[in-house]
Enzyme design. Sequence first.
Site, PDB file in Angstrom:
ATOM      1  N   HIS A 485       0.834  -1.203   0.000  1.00 47.22           N
ATOM      2  CA  HIS A 485       0.000   0.000   0.000  1.00 47.22           C
ATOM      3  C   HIS A 485       0.875   1.262   0.000  1.00 47.22           C
ATOM      4  CE1 HIS A 485      -3.674   2.336   1.253  1.00 47.22           C
ATOM      5  NE2 HIS A 485      -2.724   3.156   1.679  1.00 47.22           N
ATOM      6  N   GLU A 486       1.777   1.329   0.969  1.00 46.28           N
ATOM      7  CA  GLU A 486       2.621   2.529   1.077  1.00 46.28           C
ATOM      8  C   GLU A 486       3.551   2.656  -0.120  1.00 46.28           C
ATOM      9  OE1 GLU A 486       1.701   4.695   3.083  1.00 46.28           O
ATOM     10  OE2 GLU A 486       0.403   3.396   4.290  1.00 46.28           O
TER      11      GLU A 486
HETATM   12 ZN   LIG Z   1      -2.915   5.243   1.860  1.00 46.80          ZN
END
Ligand SMILES: [Zn+2]
Length: 693
Positions: A485-486
């Site tokens: 995600h990051e």
């Molecule tokens: Zn996010």
Amino acid sequence: MSFATLLASCGNDMPVAQLPEIDTTNPLLAEWNTPHATPPFDKISVSDYEPAFETAIAVSRAEVDAIVNNPAKPTFNNTILALEKQGELLDRIASVFFNLLECHTSPEMQEIAMRIQPKLTELGNDVSLNPELFKRVKAVYENPGLFLSQEDKKLLENSYKSFVRSGANLNDADKELYRQYSSELSQLTLQFGQNSLAANNAYSLNITSAKKVAELPDFVKEGLAMEAKARGQKGWTVTLKAPSYVPFVTYSSQRDLKEKLYKARNSCAVGGKFDNTENIRKITTLRLKIANLLGYERYSDYVLDNRMAEKTETVNSFLAELLSQTKEYADKEYQTINEYAHSLGFEGDIQSWDWAYYSEKYKNEKYAVSDEAVKPYLELENVKQAVFMLANKLYGLEFKPAEGVAKYHEDVTVYNVSEANGEHLAVLYLDFFPRDSKRAGAWMTEFRSAEGDVRPLVSLVMNFTKPTETTPSLLTFDEFTTFLHEFGHACHGMVAKGKHGSLNGTSVFRDFVELPSQILENWAYETEYLDLWAKHYQTGETMPAELIEKIVAAKNYMAAYSNIRQLSFGLTDMAWHTLKEPYTGCVEAFEKASMESTNVVPAIEGTAMAPAFGHIFSGGYAAGYYGYKWAEVLAADGFSLFQQKGIFDSKTAAGFRKLLSSGGQVHPMDLYVDFRGHKPQTQALIDQMGLKK
Ligand SMILES: [Zn+2]
């Protein structure tokens, strides 16, 4: 190059600021003759920050003054571009300071923040509320000239709009009203937050019978015993705070206690000393007045004018569509849990306070995947290489350890990121492990954004378990998806290609910014990707397919039910912020009506979540809660193209990269349609949740 000459070099009619004396012995103010102009962390001391801030604030003021006092006619270059460029020195100091305040803080840094923050707020207000500056911006907006590029036009539009949205275009009397409403609103939202916190803190439930807590896991019991001890009570004490309340209602079978807790939690800040119901009426009324003043019929119209969704009607029909697509599945899930509870001797219908207990029990029976079974396949160094490999397969990016780049902590590793042809793209900092000076959570941030040829400095900050001498760092599946995600946000920043920093990377509408991150999480569930690298760190065995299937099933467990809950929050948020008249009635009744269509578990009289719903009444999510679901649909619909064409398909990846590199230069709906071939479709999310007829 000094900042004055930098400004002057941006265009031949750029204003030249009269800059204050700059102490270049301060490493924050000196030029950074470092690899890729990375911050010289090894030279910066805490005592350098405050004088550097003072100087940079003065420089910013001088730069703004130079724009305002320029005798030349306002042009794009001497006003809009000059405004975009002003504050560069301040930006680079603030980026270092505020990033380190989160990930490598100290009491001294926190004290500096307390002193500096008000000065930065004041500077921000002095710029956004400067009538002379707005006059120039407006003059350019009304007369932009013939030769602006699409990107420049967007910068001009954003610049003008941000002034107008803060009331710059109002007449003096209305400006005064705007100021008055805004200040009342900020008082009220503050009061709202304090009330809901105080109401939450005011309640606790003390249990003295050992029999009633015997079934709880030790970690829960210990927590409750510590809470009791801290309050000078005997036995065990449950509070309404999530780390106390959630495990108790999940593991306790004591229905009467759970009912008390549930009702307390869902009626706190309703009436009494910390009542928020009147605050809700006042807050929504003030928001309505502000919207009306700025020319909008409803507050949602004002908010959404600055979002990908654009229109109130779009959001309302989006929520209604998702509701109609998932409600019957949520009802079925409720029935499943109800029947399961009956099989264990429960009588009657499951109520809200029973839900967590039975659904957790059922989950453990049917869908249990233990972290311990997954972790050996997710050794951190291997995962990191796999995440790099994904960016390589999709975009051709190469990652090489960076030599000679200063770090702010020995745990940080630094990479040079380049294109397939070797061209430098970005510097990537990875800061994986927890320490006392770092806050909890995981996030992507930047020490510098991309701007034309200036390449970005991107950072990922995590809190993964540190390796020991005998065991490497092994991630849970959740930690792995968090990393992806990051990293998705990081890609947005790294591949940014645009002239203007404020239109690059993650500087996009709030309901669009989670697409690049959420979409990347999908690769975590693809065997084609996992088979390439997810090997047991001791035996070298590939992650078994059954384990992956179990992970997917667990992810989709009660997906429709959680979806409906999110929709209920989104719907009530929209109901409050689409008012056309001030609401003077009962808050509980309003909420009940707005959420009625989402009832799965029977609704309980006398409860209301709004008085403690900080997201929309004291946080920044007013008319924005739908954004969580909106981003999920974008990610699911976007990923479905990769599923059709192949998860490493180069053409699809190139299309997505174009969307990433365009940042905020183009309206996100246009970017999305250009990539996907159609507007986002909710069906993709339904399919991804595994909901089938
Ligand atoms: Zn996010």
